[in-house]
Design a protein around this motif. Structure first.
Motif, mmCIF file in Angstrom:
data_model
loop_
_atom_site.group_PDB
_atom_site.id
_atom_site.type_symbol
_atom_site.label_atom_id
_atom_site.label_comp_id
_atom_site.label_asym_id
_atom_site.label_seq_id
_atom_site.Cartn_x
_atom_site.Cartn_y
_atom_site.Cartn_z
ATOM 1 N N ARG A 100 -15.287 19.017 -0.884
ATOM 2 C CA ARG A 100 -14.747 18.172 0.183
ATOM 3 C C ARG A 100 -14.832 16.695 -0.197
ATOM 4 O O ARG A 100 -13.935 15.902 0.114
ATOM 5 N N GLU A 101 -15.886 16.324 -0.893
ATOM 6 C CA GLU A 101 -16.036 14.935 -1.345
ATOM 7 C C GLU A 101 -14.939 14.563 -2.345
ATOM 8 O O GLU A 101 -14.348 13.483 -2.265
ATOM 9 N N VAL A 102 -14.649 15.470 -3.282
ATOM 10 C CA VAL A 102 -13.590 15.218 -4.261
ATOM 11 C C VAL A 102 -12.228 15.135 -3.573
ATOM 12 O O VAL A 102 -11.404 14.265 -3.883
ATOM 13 N N LEU A 103 -11.983 16.041 -2.625
ATOM 14 C CA LEU A 103 -10.712 16.016 -1.899
ATOM 15 C C LEU A 103 -10.535 14.711 -1.136
ATOM 16 O O LEU A 103 -9.428 14.175 -1.042
ATOM 17 N N GLN A 104 -11.628 14.190 -0.592
ATOM 18 C CA GLN A 104 -11.557 12.925 0.132
ATOM 19 C C GLN A 104 -11.099 11.799 -0.793
ATOM 20 O O GLN A 104 -10.403 10.874 -0.375
ATOM 21 N N GLY A 105 -11.473 11.895 -2.075
ATOM 22 C CA GLY A 105 -11.014 10.895 -3.031
ATOM 23 C C GLY A 105 -9.524 10.973 -3.286
ATOM 24 O O GLY A 105 -8.863 9.952 -3.490
ATOM 25 N N HIS A 106 -8.976 12.205 -3.282
ATOM 26 C CA HIS A 106 -7.538 12.376 -3.490
ATOM 27 C C HIS A 106 -6.742 12.090 -2.219
ATOM 28 O O HIS A 106 -5.624 11.572 -2.282
ATOM 29 N N TYR A 107 -7.299 12.468 -1.074
ATOM 30 C CA TYR A 107 -6.610 12.338 0.216
ATOM 31 C C TYR A 107 -7.519 11.573 1.177
ATOM 32 O O TYR A 107 -8.282 12.181 1.939
ATOM 33 N N PRO A 108 -7.468 10.250 1.162
ATOM 34 C CA PRO A 108 -8.415 9.447 1.954
ATOM 35 C C PRO A 108 -8.387 9.730 3.450
ATOM 36 O O PRO A 108 -9.392 9.523 4.131
ATOM 37 N N VAL A 117 0.855 -1.189 0.000
ATOM 38 C CA VAL A 117 0.000 0.000 0.000
ATOM 39 C C VAL A 117 0.887 1.234 0.000
ATOM 40 O O VAL A 117 1.895 1.287 0.714
ATOM 41 N N ASN A 118 0.514 2.227 -0.797
ATOM 42 C CA ASN A 118 1.230 3.494 -0.815
ATOM 43 C C ASN A 118 0.702 4.390 0.300
ATOM 44 O O ASN A 118 -0.492 4.694 0.343
ATOM 45 N N LEU A 119 1.586 4.807 1.208
ATOM 46 C CA LEU A 119 1.220 5.769 2.250
ATOM 47 C C LEU A 119 1.545 7.160 1.723
ATOM 48 O O LEU A 119 2.706 7.537 1.618
ATOM 49 N N TYR A 120 0.514 7.928 1.355
ATOM 50 C CA TYR A 120 0.734 9.215 0.687
ATOM 51 C C TYR A 120 1.471 10.202 1.583
ATOM 52 O O TYR A 120 1.187 10.330 2.771
ATOM 53 N N HIS A 121 2.429 10.912 0.988
ATOM 54 C CA HIS A 121 3.080 12.046 1.635
ATOM 55 C C HIS A 121 3.621 12.951 0.541
ATOM 56 O O HIS A 121 4.109 12.461 -0.483
ATOM 57 N N PHE A 122 3.547 14.282 0.735
ATOM 58 C CA PHE A 122 3.895 15.189 -0.353
ATOM 59 C C PHE A 122 5.369 15.118 -0.738
ATOM 60 O O PHE A 122 5.747 15.524 -1.840
ATOM 61 N N THR A 123 6.240 14.600 0.147
ATOM 62 C CA THR A 123 7.658 14.491 -0.192
ATOM 63 C C THR A 123 7.936 13.313 -1.111
ATOM 64 O O THR A 123 9.058 13.141 -1.576
ATOM 65 N N GLY A 124 6.927 12.503 -1.372
ATOM 66 C CA GLY A 124 7.128 11.343 -2.227
ATOM 67 C C GLY A 124 7.027 10.065 -1.422
ATOM 68 O O GLY A 124 6.255 9.962 -0.483
ATOM 69 N N GLY A 125 7.835 9.098 -1.771
ATOM 70 C CA GLY A 125 7.784 7.813 -1.090
ATOM 71 C C GLY A 125 7.504 6.713 -2.087
ATOM 72 O O GLY A 125 7.159 6.970 -3.237
ATOM 73 N N PRO A 126 7.651 5.464 -1.665
ATOM 74 C CA PRO A 126 7.468 4.354 -2.600
ATOM 75 C C PRO A 126 6.013 4.156 -2.979
ATOM 76 O O PRO A 126 5.114 4.279 -2.150
ATOM 77 N N CYS A 127 5.789 3.849 -4.253
ATOM 78 C CA CYS A 127 4.448 3.478 -4.697
ATOM 79 C C CYS A 127 4.107 2.094 -4.153
ATOM 80 O O CYS A 127 4.978 1.342 -3.709
ATOM 81 N N ALA A 128 2.834 1.741 -4.226
ATOM 82 C CA ALA A 128 2.391 0.451 -3.698
ATOM 83 C C ALA A 128 3.107 -0.712 -4.377
ATOM 84 O O ALA A 128 3.407 -1.730 -3.742
ATOM 85 N N GLU A 129 3.399 -0.561 -5.688
ATOM 86 C CA GLU A 129 4.080 -1.641 -6.401
ATOM 87 C C GLU A 129 5.453 -1.929 -5.795
ATOM 88 O O GLU A 129 5.845 -3.093 -5.629
ATOM 89 N N LEU A 130 6.194 -0.871 -5.458
ATOM 90 C CA LEU A 130 7.527 -1.069 -4.896
ATOM 91 C C LEU A 130 7.454 -1.627 -3.478
ATOM 92 O O LEU A 130 8.320 -2.405 -3.062
ATOM 93 N N VAL A 131 6.419 -1.229 -2.727
ATOM 94 C CA VAL A 131 6.225 -1.803 -1.392
ATOM 95 C C VAL A 131 5.973 -3.307 -1.508
ATOM 96 O O VAL A 131 6.532 -4.111 -0.755
ATOM 97 N N ALA A 132 5.131 -3.696 -2.471
ATOM 98 C CA ALA A 132 4.829 -5.120 -2.664
ATOM 99 C C ALA A 132 6.081 -5.891 -3.082
ATOM 100 O O ALA A 132 6.335 -7.005 -2.595
ATOM 101 N N LEU A 133 6.883 -5.309 -3.981
ATOM 102 C CA LEU A 133 8.111 -5.985 -4.408
ATOM 103 C C LEU A 133 9.094 -6.109 -3.249
ATOM 104 O O LEU A 133 9.794 -7.123 -3.116
ATOM 105 N N GLY A 134 9.158 -5.086 -2.396
ATOM 106 C CA GLY A 134 10.024 -5.166 -1.226
ATOM 107 C C GLY A 134 9.562 -6.244 -0.260
ATOM 108 O O GLY A 134 10.379 -6.983 0.306
ATOM 109 N N ALA A 135 8.234 -6.352 -0.067
ATOM 110 C CA ALA A 135 7.698 -7.396 0.809
ATOM 111 C C ALA A 135 8.017 -8.779 0.251
ATOM 112 O O ALA A 135 8.357 -9.707 1.000
#
Length: 222
Positions: free
Chosen positions: A193-201, A11-29
């Motif tokens: 606010r509904e649209v923002l919730q879609g971008h930032y759960p 799972v990708n844990l969103y942060h504005f500085t970046g971070g690994p996408c979910a695919e890379l997290v899965a490959l690391g696991a």
């Protein structure tokens, strides 16, 4: 999915500085549990977004580590399985053994440092921005600055519009107004606010956001 048919998730844990996408997290696991050969991979977005294609960084990692892995991607004709190597035609290869030897550093310049700051958009907003229907964007933990900017729409290929950030207002999510929503091409603050919730759960009403006002610079492009 590993070559031995074991399944791994990330799972990708969103942060504005970046971070690994979910695919890379899965490959690391997978690697942490001894799976060194992968059979296929797919990413699925939340809130009903369905299958989404890998970003450029993920594609480079796939090509370098798992060039024969199959990647499930969306196309206009439906889902398609392609070789990882086919996602990056003519790509230069990095390997753990050779490292960066033989790579041309000029091909790896940071695009963020090559011009005005970048503000990234989902490509579905392109026409609204181009037409002037959308003149604001509301961001959570994604700072901007006044002055020249590049609006980058993450389509394939990317579309870049030169722009000017003319205003930044910080407020609580609960304090967003209908006027803010209308400047984003929406109707009400509740819909915004509904649209923002879609971008930032993880967004809640007491979180602070930046309402960024911009205009397209038609003299230099677009």
């Amino acid at each position: 999915m590993a070559a031995d048919y074991r399944m791994f998730a990330g799972v990708n844990l969103y942060h504005f500085t970046g971070g690994p996408c979910a695919e890379l997290v899965a490959l690391g696991a997978a690697r942490a549990q001894g799976a060194r050969q992968m059979r296929c991979i797919v990413a699925v977005g939340n809130h009903g977004r369905g299958v989404i294609g890998p970003c450029g960084r993920d594609r480079q990692v796939f090509v370098d580590h798992y060039p024969t892995m199959r990647v499930i991607v969306p196309t206009p004709a439906g889902l398609r399985s392609v070789l990882a190597a086919d996602l990056m035609p003519l790509a230069q290869r990095w390997t753990p053994e050779a490292g960066m030897n033989g790579l041309d550093p000029s091909l790896y310049r940071d695009p963020e440092a090559a011009g005005p700051p970048i503000i990234r958009f989902n490509p579905r907003y392109l026409e609204a921005v181009r037409s002037g229907v959308k003149t604001k964007t509301t961001r959570f933990r994604d700072p901007a600055q006044l002055g020249p900017a590049r609006l980058v729409f993450e389509s394939d290929p990317e579309v870049v519009l030169p722009a000017e950030v003319t205003g930044i207002r910080h407020c609580l999510v609960s304090d967003l107004t209908d006027q803010d929503a209308q400047a984003e091409g929406l109707t009400t603050a509740a819909r915004l606010r509904e649209v923002l919730q879609g971008h930032y759960p993880d967004l809640v009403g007491t979180d602070g956001v930046d309402v960024i006002t911009f205009r397209i610079n038609h003299k230099t492009g677009a």
